[in-house]
Design a protein around this motif. Structure first.
Motif, PDB file in Angstrom:
ATOM      1  N   TYR A   1       0.822  -1.207   0.000  1.00 63.20           N
ATOM      2  CA  TYR A   1       0.000   0.000   0.000  1.00 63.20           C
ATOM      3  C   TYR A   1       0.857   1.257   0.000  1.00 63.20           C
ATOM      4  N   GLN A   2       2.036   1.125   0.573  1.00 62.29           N
ATOM      5  CA  GLN A   2       2.937   2.272   0.601  1.00 62.29           C
ATOM      6  C   GLN A   2       3.370   2.658  -0.814  1.00 62.29           C
ATOM      7  N   GLN A   3       3.454   1.648  -1.678  1.00 65.40           N
ATOM      8  CA  GLN A   3       3.850   1.928  -3.056  1.00 65.40           C
ATOM      9  C   GLN A   3       2.804   2.759  -3.780  1.00 65.40           C
ATOM     10  N   GLY A   4       1.576   2.727  -3.252  1.00 60.50           N
ATOM     11  CA  GLY A   4       0.517   3.588  -3.775  1.00 60.50           C
ATOM     12  C   GLY A   4       0.059   3.271  -5.189  1.00 60.50           C
ATOM     13  N   LYS A   5       0.361   2.047  -5.641  1.00 62.64           N
ATOM     14  CA  LYS A   5      -0.038   1.680  -6.991  1.00 62.64           C
ATOM     15  C   LYS A   5      -1.431   1.044  -6.977  1.00 62.64           C
ATOM     16  N   ALA A   6      -2.086   1.074  -8.123  1.00 58.55           N
ATOM     17  CA  ALA A   6      -3.405   0.449  -8.217  1.00 58.55           C
ATOM     18  C   ALA A   6      -3.276  -1.016  -8.616  1.00 58.55           C
ATOM     19  N   GLU A   7      -2.120  -1.349  -9.226  1.00 62.49           N
ATOM     20  CA  GLU A   7      -1.900  -2.724  -9.680  1.00 62.49           C
ATOM     21  C   GLU A   7      -0.497  -3.183  -9.305  1.00 62.49           C
ATOM     22  N   ILE A   8      -0.393  -4.463  -9.041  1.00 58.06           N
ATOM     23  CA  ILE A   8       0.925  -5.028  -8.722  1.00 58.06           C
ATOM     24  C   ILE A   8       1.003  -6.424  -9.339  1.00 58.06           C
ATOM     25  N   PRO A   9       2.116  -6.751  -9.995  1.00 55.07           N
ATOM     26  CA  PRO A   9       2.223  -8.099 -10.568  1.00 55.07           C
ATOM     27  C   PRO A   9       2.312  -9.154  -9.459  1.00 55.07           C
ATOM     28  N   SER A  10       1.682 -10.285  -9.665  1.00 50.67           N
ATOM     29  CA  SER A  10       1.734 -11.345  -8.658  1.00 50.67           C
ATOM     30  C   SER A  10       3.169 -11.790  -8.400  1.00 50.67           C
ATOM     31  N   THR A  11       4.007 -11.678  -9.440  1.00 56.08           N
ATOM     32  CA  THR A  11       5.410 -12.092  -9.270  1.00 56.08           C
ATOM     33  C   THR A  11       6.127 -11.191  -8.263  1.00 56.08           C
ATOM     34  N   ALA A  12       5.751  -9.910  -8.237  1.00 53.67           N
ATOM     35  CA  ALA A  12       6.383  -8.982  -7.297  1.00 53.67           C
ATOM     36  C   ALA A  12       6.026  -9.360  -5.863  1.00 53.67           C
ATOM     37  N   ILE A  13       4.773  -9.752  -5.661  1.00 51.43           N
ATOM     38  CA  ILE A  13       4.356 -10.175  -4.324  1.00 51.43           C
ATOM     39  C   ILE A  13       5.076 -11.476  -3.946  1.00 51.43           C
ATOM     40  N   GLY A  14       5.144 -12.396  -4.909  1.00 50.52           N
ATOM     41  CA  GLY A  14       5.845 -13.661  -4.671  1.00 50.52           C
ATOM     42  C   GLY A  14       7.295 -13.425  -4.251  1.00 50.52           C
ATOM     43  N   ASP A  15       7.943 -12.496  -4.921  1.00 47.95           N
ATOM     44  CA  ASP A  15       9.334 -12.192  -4.587  1.00 47.95           C
ATOM     45  C   ASP A  15       9.455 -11.610  -3.180  1.00 47.95           C
ATOM     46  N   MET A  16       8.479 -10.788  -2.808  1.00 50.74           N
ATOM     47  CA  MET A  16       8.503 -10.201  -1.467  1.00 50.74           C
ATOM     48  C   MET A  16       8.364 -11.287  -0.405  1.00 50.74           C
ATOM     49  N   VAL A  17       7.495 -12.255  -0.688  1.00 52.19           N
ATOM     50  CA  VAL A  17       7.315 -13.359   0.249  1.00 52.19           C
ATOM     51  C   VAL A  17       8.596 -14.184   0.348  1.00 52.19           C
ATOM     52  N   MET A  18       9.166 -14.497  -0.807  1.00 52.62           N
ATOM     53  CA  MET A  18      10.380 -15.322  -0.846  1.00 52.62           C
ATOM     54  C   MET A  18      11.514 -14.672  -0.048  1.00 52.62           C
ATOM     55  N   ALA A  19      11.694 -13.380  -0.256  1.00 55.02           N
ATOM     56  CA  ALA A  19      12.784 -12.686   0.427  1.00 55.02           C
ATOM     57  C   ALA A  19      12.609 -12.757   1.942  1.00 55.02           C
ATOM     58  N   ARG A  20      11.359 -12.655   2.398  1.00 55.64           N
ATOM     59  CA  ARG A  20      11.122 -12.669   3.844  1.00 55.64           C
ATOM     60  C   ARG A  20      11.195 -14.077   4.428  1.00 55.64           C
ATOM     61  N   LEU A  21      10.671 -15.052   3.678  1.00 53.35           N
ATOM     62  CA  LEU A  21      10.717 -16.431   4.178  1.00 53.35           C
ATOM     63  C   LEU A  21      12.149 -16.933   4.263  1.00 53.35           C
ATOM     64  N   LYS A  22      12.960 -16.481   3.342  1.00 47.30           N
ATOM     65  CA  LYS A  22      14.360 -16.902   3.324  1.00 47.30           C
ATOM     66  C   LYS A  22      15.045 -16.529   4.631  1.00 47.30           C
ATOM     67  N   LYS A  23      14.652 -15.374   5.169  1.00 46.14           N
ATOM     68  CA  LYS A  23      15.243 -14.938   6.445  1.00 46.14           C
ATOM     69  C   LYS A  23      14.610 -15.654   7.624  1.00 46.14           C
ATOM     70  N   LEU A  24      13.370 -16.087   7.436  1.00 42.25           N
ATOM     71  CA  LEU A  24      12.611 -16.640   8.559  1.00 42.25           C
ATOM     72  C   LEU A  24      12.853 -18.130   8.750  1.00 42.25           C
ATOM     73  N   ASP A  25      12.714 -18.894   7.675  1.00 41.74           N
ATOM     74  CA  ASP A  25      12.779 -20.341   7.813  1.00 41.74           C
ATOM     75  C   ASP A  25      13.045 -20.992   6.454  1.00 41.74           C
ATOM     76  N   ASN A  26      14.127 -21.762   6.391  1.00 46.36           N
ATOM     77  CA  ASN A  26      14.531 -22.361   5.119  1.00 46.36           C
ATOM     78  C   ASN A  26      13.511 -23.348   4.548  1.00 46.36           C
ATOM     79  N   ILE A  27      12.947 -24.159   5.434  1.00 43.25           N
ATOM     80  CA  ILE A  27      11.989 -25.165   4.962  1.00 43.25           C
ATOM     81  C   ILE A  27      10.753 -24.483   4.378  1.00 43.25           C
ATOM     82  N   ALA A  28      10.252 -23.478   5.086  1.00 43.35           N
ATOM     83  CA  ALA A  28       9.081 -22.740   4.601  1.00 43.35           C
ATOM     84  C   ALA A  28       9.413 -22.077   3.268  1.00 43.35           C
TER      85      ALA A  28
END
Ligand SMILES: [Zn+2]
Length: 179
Positions: free
Chosen positions: A94-121
């Motif tokens: 929401y901070q990006q303030g865009k009306a549309e976001i590619p699903s791949t961008a969201i996927g990448d955001m999840v991946m980057a965070r999970l990588k720090k959180l838990d390898n198996i996840a």
């Protein structure tokens, strides 16, 4: 908006004008007197996710949460870790303030965070999201994690990717191969 110089919570507006689809406000801190500028913009009511096949779908926090929960199932994560991760992604979107976001961008955001959180996840999520077509791609991802883990000499908050207890009958040298 706190003063960027002293952190004081209150300021007065000394000038305000319309700028493309928003309002620009010149403010003065009521404590230290510093001047700064803020922009106010209408939050688009709905955020749309653009899928790989170009279909658009309304962003759903619940859907995101379900996907991540699934990847984190039965992992010994701190209480609320998954919710915080989703909050974090939602806020960034929401901070990006865009009306549309590619699903791949969201996927990448999840991946980057999970990588720090838990390898198996991370691997679980990646196997769905990246749609690993063969075992080689999956192995490559695991190898990357293992070599990154091997480089870290200090213990981290990260849980080990491999269990410390080894299966019976596997020779020690075969357990964890490193390059
Ligand atoms: Zn101030």
């Amino acid at each position: 908006m706190n003063c960027p110089y002293c952190g004081h919570y209150d300021s007065k507006v000394i000038d305000s004008r319309d700028v493309n689809e928003g309002i620009r406000r010149r403010r003065q801190c009521l404590d230290c007197g510093s001047r700064f500028t803020t922009y106010e913009r209408l939050q688009p009511a709905t955020l749309f996710v653009v899928k790989k096949d170009q279909r658009r779908e309304e962003f759903s926090r619940d859907k995101l949460l379900i996907g991540i929960r699934k990847a984190c199932e039965k992992r010994p994560l701190p209480t609320g870790a998954v919710d915080r991760l989703v909050d974090d992604i939602e806020a960034e979107l929401y901070q990006q303030g865009k009306a549309e976001i590619p699903s791949t961008a969201i996927g990448d955001m999840v991946m980057a965070r999970l990588k720090k959180l838990d390898n198996i996840a991370y691997i679980r999520f990646a196997s769905v999201y990246r749609d690993f077509t063969d075992i080689t791609a999956l192995k490559h991802e695991v190898d990357t994690l293992l070599s990154a883990e091997a480089e870290v000499s200090q213990p981290t908050s990260q849980l080990p990717l491999l269990p410390t207890e080894q299966p019976v009958g596997v020779p020690r040298s075969h357990r964890r191969r490193r390059k």
